[in-house]
Design an enzyme around this catalytic site. Structure first.
Site, PDB file in Angstrom:
ATOM      1  N   HIS A  61       0.837  -1.205   0.000  1.00  0.00           N
ATOM      2  CA  HIS A  61       0.000   0.000   0.000  1.00  0.00           C
ATOM      3  C   HIS A  61       0.868   1.249   0.000  1.00  0.00           C
ATOM      4  O   HIS A  61       2.007   1.222   0.463  1.00  0.00           O
ATOM      5  CB  HIS A  61      -0.885   0.040   1.258  1.00  0.00           C
ATOM      6  CG  HIS A  61      -1.967  -0.987   1.274  1.00  0.00           C
ATOM      7  ND1 HIS A  61      -3.254  -0.726   0.870  1.00  0.00           N
ATOM      8  CD2 HIS A  61      -1.938  -2.284   1.654  1.00  0.00           C
ATOM      9  CE1 HIS A  61      -3.973  -1.830   0.999  1.00  0.00           C
ATOM     10  NE2 HIS A  61      -3.208  -2.782   1.472  1.00  0.00           N
ATOM     11  N   GLU A 134       4.015  -0.764   3.597  1.00  0.00           N
ATOM     12  CA  GLU A 134       3.551   0.602   3.328  1.00  0.00           C
ATOM     13  C   GLU A 134       4.721   1.421   2.790  1.00  0.00           C
ATOM     14  O   GLU A 134       5.849   1.309   3.277  1.00  0.00           O
ATOM     15  CB  GLU A 134       3.032   1.251   4.617  1.00  0.00           C
ATOM     16  CG  GLU A 134       1.826   0.559   5.232  1.00  0.00           C
ATOM     17  CD  GLU A 134       0.509   1.054   4.657  1.00  0.00           C
ATOM     18  OE1 GLU A 134       0.545   1.938   3.763  1.00  0.00           O
ATOM     19  OE2 GLU A 134      -0.548   0.570   5.098  1.00  0.00           O
TER      20      GLU A 134
END
Length: 227
Positions: A61, A134
């Site tokens: 992400h 992330e």
């Protein structure tokens, strides 16, 4: 890539129908969340195949507020499993200057119960490790400096190559370097593996966390003992 229709419309989080797909892993609908439904079925099929060893799940992400790359991991009652999952992020930190182990955390927050990392961490057995990787939308700071370096397309691709290189190190397959000692925690006497959930076995929502959410607010920065 599980959100092609949403991204086509300019969304970076929500699907075409307005759903945050990374909150619906417990019971994805084949009509409303078709990509999640299909991937979940594939993972369950692989998990139930005795010829397949499903050892890693990494959900990737972008992060809109934090800098650098970092990971989220799970919390387990089994202390050895809890410690072993710190190995991959530690190795990645050695390979990637933009990856921050200090920003990596291990949690069991109730608000994250519907994520792929949380759901699959409760479904898969002790030989599997589930992470969210992330990466900042904006920039990273190299250790020992204070200047922010803007991310470019090439920098993102370089981090991807470093993730692949970390797998080579993890499995000791990298012929370009000496066989360095992988930071393994000292393990106690081997235990019998936990029961392997026999999906299709009942609704997926029955196995959100493996052992429940008794410590939903716990957030551990580093589960490992000093190496």
């Amino acid at each position: 890539m599980l959100n092609p229709d949403g991204v086509y419309l300019g969304n970076y989080r929500c699907s075409l129908m307005g759903f945050d797909l990374n909150r619906h892993w417990l019971d994805p609908s084949p009509w409303v969340h078709p990509t999640l439904h299909g991937v979940k079925q594939l993972i369950v099929q692989m998990y139930n195949d005795p010829k397949t060893s499903l050892e890693f799940y990494i959900d990737i992400h972008a992060h809109s507020t934090m800098m650098n790359g970092f990971m989220y991991g799970n919390i387990f009652e089994d202390e050895e499993r809890f410690q072993r999952q710190a190995i991959f992020p530690k190795l990645l930190c050695q390979n990637a200057e933009d990856f921050s182990y200090s920003s990596t955390s291990f949690n069991r927050d109730a608000v994250k119960a519907g994520t792929g990392r949380r759901f699959l961490g409760g479904l898969l057995d002790h030989t599997s490790y589930c992470y969210t990787l992330e990466v900042s939308f904006y920039s990273y700071i190299i250790s020992g400096t204070t200047a922010a370096v803007p991310y470019t397309e090439e920098a993102y691709m370089k981090l991807g190559r470093n993730v692949a290189r970390t797998f080579l190190d993890y499995y000791r397959l990298n012929p370009m370097v000496e066989k360095v000692a992988i930071p393994m925690p000292r393990l106690r006497k081997e235990k019998s593996p936990p029961y392997k959930h026999p999906l299709l076995r009942g609704p997926a929502s029955n196995y959100p966390n493996g052992k429940g959410d008794k410590k939903s607010s716990v957030n551990h920065k580093d589960p490992s003992t000093p190496f």
